[in-house]
Write a protein that holds these residues in place. Structure first.
Motif, PDB file in Angstrom:
ATOM      1  N   MET A   1       0.662  -0.724  -0.049  1.00  0.00           N
ATOM      2  CA  MET A   1       0.139   0.060  -0.033  1.00  0.00           C
ATOM      3  C   MET A   1       0.563   1.062   0.314  1.00  0.00           C
ATOM      4  N   SER A   2       0.774   1.943  -0.802  1.00  0.00           N
ATOM      5  CA  SER A   2       1.565   3.369  -0.787  1.00  0.00           C
ATOM      6  C   SER A   2       0.987   4.653   0.204  1.00  0.00           C
ATOM      7  N   ARG A   3       1.710   5.250   0.398  1.00  0.00           N
ATOM      8  CA  ARG A   3       1.155   6.109   1.335  1.00  0.00           C
ATOM      9  C   ARG A   3       1.161   7.805   0.570  1.00  0.00           C
ATOM     10  N   HIS A   4       1.193   7.946   1.122  1.00  0.00           N
ATOM     11  CA  HIS A   4       1.296   9.806   0.610  1.00  0.00           C
ATOM     12  C   HIS A   4       1.769  10.651   1.545  1.00  0.00           C
ATOM     13  N   ILE A   5       3.022  11.545   1.200  1.00  0.00           N
ATOM     14  CA  ILE A   5       4.073  11.896   1.727  1.00  0.00           C
ATOM     15  C   ILE A   5       3.309  13.953   1.796  1.00  0.00           C
ATOM     16  N   GLN A   6       4.465  14.195   2.798  1.00  0.00           N
ATOM     17  CA  GLN A   6       4.218  15.409   2.711  1.00  0.00           C
ATOM     18  C   GLN A   6       6.268  15.950   2.478  1.00  0.00           C
ATOM     19  N   VAL A   7       6.760  16.854   1.392  1.00  0.00           N
ATOM     20  CA  VAL A   7       8.235  17.113   1.222  1.00  0.00           C
ATOM     21  C   VAL A   7       8.258  18.087   2.485  1.00  0.00           C
ATOM     22  N   THR A   8       9.355  18.279   3.459  1.00  0.00           N
ATOM     23  CA  THR A   8       8.829  20.431   4.272  1.00  0.00           C
ATOM     24  C   THR A   8      10.769  20.756   3.839  1.00  0.00           C
ATOM     25  N   PHE A   9      10.452  21.708   4.235  1.00  0.00           N
ATOM     26  CA  PHE A   9      12.063  23.125   3.593  1.00  0.00           C
ATOM     27  C   PHE A   9      11.166  23.651   4.769  1.00  0.00           C
ATOM     28  N   ASP A  10      12.770  23.974   5.066  1.00  0.00           N
ATOM     29  CA  ASP A  10      13.288  24.438   6.824  1.00  0.00           C
ATOM     30  C   ASP A  10      13.544  26.393   5.780  1.00  0.00           C
ATOM     31  N   ALA A  11      12.713  27.346   5.792  1.00  0.00           N
ATOM     32  CA  ALA A  11      13.183  28.605   5.638  1.00  0.00           C
ATOM     33  C   ALA A  11      12.882  29.592   5.715  1.00  0.00           C
ATOM     34  N   HIS A  12      13.560  31.031   5.821  1.00  0.00           N
ATOM     35  CA  HIS A  12      13.989  32.214   6.056  1.00  0.00           C
ATOM     36  C   HIS A  12      12.176  32.727   6.008  1.00  0.00           C
ATOM     37  N   ASP A  13      12.130  32.637   4.955  1.00  0.00           N
ATOM     38  CA  ASP A  13      10.357  33.635   4.289  1.00  0.00           C
ATOM     39  C   ASP A  13      10.035  32.285   3.111  1.00  0.00           C
ATOM     40  N   PRO A  14       8.977  31.296   4.720  1.00  0.00           N
ATOM     41  CA  PRO A  14       8.131  30.238   3.537  1.00  0.00           C
ATOM     42  C   PRO A  14       7.122  30.746   2.599  1.00  0.00           C
ATOM     43  N   ARG A  15       6.449  32.377   2.138  1.00  0.00           N
ATOM     44  CA  ARG A  15       5.533  32.697   1.902  1.00  0.00           C
ATOM     45  C   ARG A  15       6.407  32.372   0.205  1.00  0.00           C
ATOM     46  N   ALA A  16       7.815  33.179   0.189  1.00  0.00           N
ATOM     47  CA  ALA A  16       8.538  34.066  -0.618  1.00  0.00           C
ATOM     48  C   ALA A  16       8.863  32.392  -1.189  1.00  0.00           C
ATOM     49  N   LEU A  17       9.215  31.405  -0.920  1.00  0.00           N
ATOM     50  CA  LEU A  17       9.508  30.121  -1.639  1.00  0.00           C
ATOM     51  C   LEU A  17       8.357  29.357  -1.693  1.00  0.00           C
ATOM     52  N   SER A  18       7.089  29.365  -0.783  1.00  0.00           N
ATOM     53  CA  SER A  18       6.197  28.221  -1.637  1.00  0.00           C
ATOM     54  C   SER A  18       5.936  29.052  -2.954  1.00  0.00           C
ATOM     55  N   SER A  19       5.694  30.527  -3.026  1.00  0.00           N
ATOM     56  CA  SER A  19       5.041  31.394  -3.960  1.00  0.00           C
ATOM     57  C   SER A  19       6.384  30.877  -5.110  1.00  0.00           C
ATOM     58  N   PHE A  20       7.367  30.464  -5.280  1.00  0.00           N
ATOM     59  CA  PHE A  20       8.268  30.103  -6.354  1.00  0.00           C
ATOM     60  C   PHE A  20       8.103  29.026  -6.631  1.00  0.00           C
ATOM     61  N   TRP A  21       8.011  28.315  -5.578  1.00  0.00           N
ATOM     62  CA  TRP A  21       7.909  26.528  -5.854  1.00  0.00           C
ATOM     63  C   TRP A  21       6.605  26.121  -6.706  1.00  0.00           C
ATOM     64  N   ARG A  22       5.133  27.293  -5.852  1.00  0.00           N
ATOM     65  CA  ARG A  22       3.924  26.807  -6.695  1.00  0.00           C
ATOM     66  C   ARG A  22       4.173  27.145  -8.097  1.00  0.00           C
ATOM     67  N   ASP A  23       4.760  28.031  -8.596  1.00  0.00           N
ATOM     68  CA  ASP A  23       5.382  28.780 -10.446  1.00  0.00           C
ATOM     69  C   ASP A  23       5.887  27.600 -10.602  1.00  0.00           C
ATOM     70  N   VAL A  24       7.096  26.865 -10.355  1.00  0.00           N
ATOM     71  CA  VAL A  24       8.162  26.171 -10.748  1.00  0.00           C
ATOM     72  C   VAL A  24       7.671  24.780 -11.381  1.00  0.00           C
ATOM     73  N   LEU A  25       6.198  24.486 -10.125  1.00  0.00           N
ATOM     74  CA  LEU A  25       5.542  22.559 -10.244  1.00  0.00           C
ATOM     75  C   LEU A  25       4.742  23.386 -10.841  1.00  0.00           C
ATOM     76  N   GLY A  26       3.981  23.886 -10.728  1.00  0.00           N
ATOM     77  CA  GLY A  26       2.654  24.502 -11.181  1.00  0.00           C
ATOM     78  C   GLY A  26       1.597  23.758 -10.301  1.00  0.00           C
ATOM     79  N   TYR A  27       1.800  24.394  -9.001  1.00  0.00           N
ATOM     80  CA  TYR A  27       0.836  23.439  -8.222  1.00  0.00           C
ATOM     81  C   TYR A  27       0.138  24.877  -7.360  1.00  0.00           C
TER      82      TYR A  27
END
Length: 162
Positions: free
Chosen positions: A1-27
């Motif tokens: 049985m497969s499992r759903h995962i979450q990848v977690t990153f440490d960041a100084h500015d979580p909002r900016a970093l998540s916005s960057f990766w949102r655009d790169v990944l199409g998330y």
């Protein structure tokens, strides 16, 4: 049985970093719990309103951020704020498959439908300490940050905020 995962990153500015990766990944940024977002609404603005309503102090509202695959296939990516600077090499990073399904020269030419300009191997760190985000349609970030765009001939491409 497969499992759903979450990848977690440490960041100084979580909002900016998540916005960057949102655009790169199409998330997408998910909306706050129990808040229905109308088409075209800004989920980050909805989070600001939600956090203010539940009494989270303004200085704590950028302590975490997440992005999700809108199709539900890829892992959730979570960014948590940490006070300390990065002191060692990243042991884990994301490789972006820039041209899946393409082979040889076609793949090396890069995708025509990529959501952001991945820079063709140029450094995307923005030089003098620019925070992650988009500048002139290109991802930018802090010096020394990393990601990869892979190719059928090996890893090539940009290094981006992490």
């Amino acid at each position: 049985m497969s499992r759903h995962i979450q990848v977690t990153f440490d960041a100084h500015d979580p909002r900016a970093l998540s916005s960057f990766w949102r655009d790169v990944l199409g998330y997408v940024h998910p909306g706050p719990p129990g808040v229905g977002l109308p088409e075209g609404a800004d989920p980050l603005a909805a989070w600001d309103d939600f956090l203010a309503r539940v009494g989270v102090p303004e200085e704590q509202r950028n302590s975490k951020s997440a992005i999700e695959d809108p199709d539900g296939h890829g892992p959730r990516v979570f960014f948590q704020q940490v006070p300390e600077d990065k002191v060692a090499k990243n042991r884990v990073h994301l490789d972006v498959r820039a041209a899946p399904g393409r082979q040889g020269e076609e793949r090396m030419a890069g995708p025509d439908d990529c959501p952001v300009d991945l820079g063709g191997g140029e450094d995307l760190t923005g030089g003098g300490g620019v925070e992650p985000g988009l500048q002139d349609g290109r991802p930018t970030g802090r010096p020394g940050s990393r990601s990869c765009a892979d190719s059928s001939l090996g890893r090539t491409g940009p290094r981006s905020p992490a």
